[in-house]
Write an enzyme that holds these catalytic residues in place. Structure first.
Site, PDB file in Angstrom:
ATOM      1  CG  ASP A  45      -2.073   0.922   1.128  1.00 45.91           C
ATOM      2  OD1 ASP A  45      -2.287   1.470   0.029  1.00 45.91           O
ATOM      3  OD2 ASP A  45      -2.769   1.130   2.128  1.00 45.91           O
ATOM      4  N   GLY A  46       0.336   2.317  -0.601  1.00 47.72           N
ATOM      5  CA  GLY A  46       1.010   3.617  -0.527  1.00 47.72           C
ATOM      6  C   GLY A  46       1.586   4.113  -1.843  1.00 47.72           C
TER       7      GLY A  46
ATOM      8  N   GLY B 230      -0.015   5.389  -4.420  1.00 48.74           N
ATOM      9  CA  GLY B 230      -0.670   6.642  -4.805  1.00 48.74           C
ATOM     10  C   GLY B 230      -0.085   7.812  -4.031  1.00 48.74           C
ATOM     11  NE  ARG B 231      -1.341   6.574   1.289  1.00 47.97           N
ATOM     12  CZ  ARG B 231      -1.268   5.685   2.276  1.00 47.97           C
ATOM     13  NH1 ARG B 231      -0.947   6.081   3.490  1.00 47.97           N
ATOM     14  NH2 ARG B 231      -1.511   4.417   2.043  1.00 47.97           N
TER      15      ARG B 231
ATOM     16  CG  HIS C 256      -0.079   1.852  -9.237  1.00 45.86           C
ATOM     17  ND1 HIS C 256      -0.279   1.510  -7.915  1.00 45.86           N
ATOM     18  CD2 HIS C 256      -1.203   2.525  -9.615  1.00 45.86           C
ATOM     19  CE1 HIS C 256      -1.472   1.953  -7.527  1.00 45.86           C
ATOM     20  NE2 HIS C 256      -2.036   2.576  -8.534  1.00 45.86           N
TER      21      HIS C 256
ATOM     22  CB  SER D 137      -8.319  -5.878  -4.175  1.00 46.25           C
ATOM     23  OG  SER D 137      -9.067  -4.698  -4.366  1.00 46.25           O
TER      24      SER D 137
ATOM     25  CG  LEU E 101      10.311 -16.302  -3.601  1.00 42.67           C
ATOM     26  CD1 LEU E 101      10.292 -16.374  -2.069  1.00 42.67           C
ATOM     27  CD2 LEU E 101      10.546 -14.849  -4.026  1.00 42.67           C
TER      28      LEU E 101
ATOM     29  NE  ARG F 292      -8.238   0.038   5.290  1.00 43.03           N
ATOM     30  CZ  ARG F 292      -8.122   1.328   5.600  1.00 43.03           C
ATOM     31  NH1 ARG F 292      -8.384   1.746   6.816  1.00 43.03           N
ATOM     32  NH2 ARG F 292      -7.760   2.209   4.686  1.00 43.03           N
TER      33      ARG F 292
HETATM   34  C1  FPP Z   1      -2.098   0.135  -3.251  1.00 39.71           C
HETATM   35  O1  FPP Z   1      -1.611   1.433  -3.235  1.00 39.71           O
HETATM   36  C2  FPP Z   1      -1.548  -0.558  -4.383  1.00 39.71           C
HETATM   37  C3  FPP Z   1      -2.264  -1.114  -5.396  1.00 39.71           C
HETATM   38  C4  FPP Z   1      -3.730  -1.056  -5.490  1.00 39.71           C
HETATM   39  C5  FPP Z   1      -1.598  -1.757  -6.503  1.00 39.71           C
HETATM   40  C6  FPP Z   1      -0.376  -2.523  -6.123  1.00 39.71           C
HETATM   41  C7  FPP Z   1       0.403  -2.763  -7.319  1.00 39.71           C
HETATM   42  C8  FPP Z   1       1.746  -2.742  -7.390  1.00 39.71           C
HETATM   43  C9  FPP Z   1       2.651  -2.545  -6.259  1.00 39.71           C
HETATM   44  C10 FPP Z   1       2.400  -2.916  -8.659  1.00 39.71           C
HETATM   45  C11 FPP Z   1       2.538  -4.364  -8.968  1.00 39.71           C
HETATM   46  C12 FPP Z   1       1.466  -4.621  -9.866  1.00 39.71           C
HETATM   47  C13 FPP Z   1       1.517  -5.413 -10.907  1.00 39.71           C
HETATM   48  C14 FPP Z   1       0.555  -5.058 -11.931  1.00 39.71           C
HETATM   49  C15 FPP Z   1       2.444  -6.569 -11.040  1.00 39.71           C
HETATM   50  P1  FPP Z   1      -2.647   2.628  -3.367  1.00 39.71           P
HETATM   51  O2  FPP Z   1      -2.805   2.957  -4.809  1.00 39.71           O
HETATM   52  O3  FPP Z   1      -3.919   2.303  -2.678  1.00 39.71           O
HETATM   53  O4  FPP Z   1      -1.871   3.768  -2.627  1.00 39.71           O
HETATM   54  P2  FPP Z   1      -2.504   4.945  -1.742  1.00 39.71           P
HETATM   55  O5  FPP Z   1      -3.143   4.290  -0.551  1.00 39.71           O
HETATM   56  O6  FPP Z   1      -1.297   5.749  -1.372  1.00 39.71           O
HETATM   57  O7  FPP Z   1      -3.458   5.692  -2.615  1.00 39.71           O
END
Ligand code: FPP
Length: 239
Positions: free
Chosen positions: A18-19, A21-22, A35, A63, A129, A185
């Protein structure tokens, strides 16, 4: 004396990445840039897990609920998956990583599905792995699809039978769940399999996740006493 997890490296680590976007917002970049950087972070993390002797890494990449994000971000993530497959599979394979994609294939384009199947086939011989990438995945979806399989076969609904029908039946349950980004969570990730996982939450944003944070999580895990419903005294007697 309290028996700790005696310096153990978790056999299976699960991560909610997570994170992104931020991370991007802080840099005045579009969310997709976060991403993209998240993919880099995932590659580094997989290699670090290989080096530390972790056997299974399971990550939440998309998800069942992420479809409700803006269309631009959803299509960006689909495109990123295709690019990541084209770019990363060779290197992951050189690192000894075997890829599995876990989640509902319905809803994904034929091209994406073919890419997933191809990556699984290319890496099938690797044994350092197992990297499970949960894509179009939800913990509730998994429980329902497993129950539906048993019902269709007229098989009695037991804990063992359900576990065998779950999407992660090919690996042991996670020992450690890491969630970055500061939220505490589970967000519909591995609801069944996390029953006895140790939880580690970090405020680090996923693109910034590095070996030091991974080692911190492993050290915290090593210091935990895992009781699986027993008392501390019982655990110490059997260890
Ligand atoms: C959550 O961060 C992250 C996701 C919904 C996507 C996770 C995907 C990757 C790490 C890239 C790997 C993906 C592939 C396609 C192999 P968020 O967008 O919710 O961040 P925020 O909470 O800061 O907005």
């Amino acid at each position: 004396m309290r028996q700790e997890n005696s310096g153990a490296v978790p056999r299976h680590i699960a991560i909610i990445m997570d994170g992104n976007g931020r991370w991007a917002k802080k840099r005045f970049l579009p969310r997709l840039a976060g991403h993209k950087q998240g993919v880099e972070s995932l590659r580094r993390c997989a290699r670090a897990c290989v080096e530390r002797g972790v056997q299974v890494l399971t990550v939440f990449a998309f998800s069942s609920e992420n479809w409700s994000r803006p269309e631009e971000e959803v299509s960006g993530l689909m495109g990123l998956l295709a690019t990541a497959l084209a770019k990363e599979v060779k290197q992951l394979s050189r690192d000894g990583v075997r890829l599995h994609f876990v989640g509902e294939r319905a809803g994904l384009s034929d091209k994406v599905c073919a890419g997933l199947a191809d990556a699984e086939k290319t890496t099938a011989h690797n044994d350092r792995l197992i990297l499970n990438v949960c894509f179009n995945y939800g913990g509730r979806w998994d429980i329902v699809q497993a129950a539906a399989q048993l019902a269709a076969r007229g098989e009695p609904m037991t804990e063992q039978a359900l576990a065998r029908a779950m999407a992660l039946a090919h690996v042991p349950d996670p020992d450690l769940l890491i969630r970055t980004g500061g939220e505490m969570r589970v967000s519909n990730f591995l609801l069944w399999q996390l029953a006895y996982a140790e939880l580690f939450f970090s405020s680090c944003l996923w693109p910034d996740f590095d070996e030091a944070t991974l080692d911190e999580a492993i050290a915290v895990f090593a210091g935990r006493e895992r009781r699986f419903g027993q008392t501390s005294e019982q655990v110490q007697q059997t260890s």
